[in-house]
Design an enzyme around this catalytic site. Sequence first.
Site: not given
Length: 244
Positions: A64, A137, A182
Amino acid sequence: MTIASTNLQHQHIVLLGGTSGIGLATAHAALAAGASVTVVSSRSQRVAEAVAGLGDRAKGYTVDLSNESAVRELFQQLGPFDHLVYSAGDSLQIGALADMDLETVRQIFDVRVFGAIAAVKHAAPYLRPGGSVVLTSGIASLRPQKGWVALAGVCSAMEGLTRALAVELAPIRVNLVSPGLVRTPLWANLSESEREALYAASDAALPVGYVGEAEDLAQTYLYLMTNRYSTGQTVVVDGGGVLV
């Protein structure tokens, strides 16, 4: 004069978010360049499937990434390695700020920004000389659209974070890849018809004439890992999306 290596032979790459999309494509590209890879995701099934597809020079862990203690333990277990790639993130959540509660905004930042900060914090002591960090980013900060307030905030935060880390962690190199649209699972929150309409419209609008695949982005991550003279940089790979 020392010539920069153009491959990753015998190097170890750790990819957080490396079990799907751009991260998985980068893992495959790193293997082809001679590296061994460790892929990390919060979903155990994705980890198992990715490792099976990557082969015997790959390992996987289920972690996690919003849990700092778990991230710390991961790097303690892994020990020294050469390059960190961070491309983790849930499906994109977009919408008007007026309709989005603050907790949702915090969740968007949690893995994409704070997860990256925790990863770099605990990975840095284990990076070998010549090592690097490549973060992720997106172009939302350069050309935001309506409903992208949180996403643009995340992307802007990552750009500033990358420059600051490049200064603070030197000589470890820290760079950022900023993808445009993308074809990846990040768009899974849209229906199939909505996704295909988005891709078709972008195919027509982008200067390169098509929507990118994860493999197109993977080469940029490898470039930033192997180019020893690049640090603190944001590399936009968007098919010319910010131009149209």
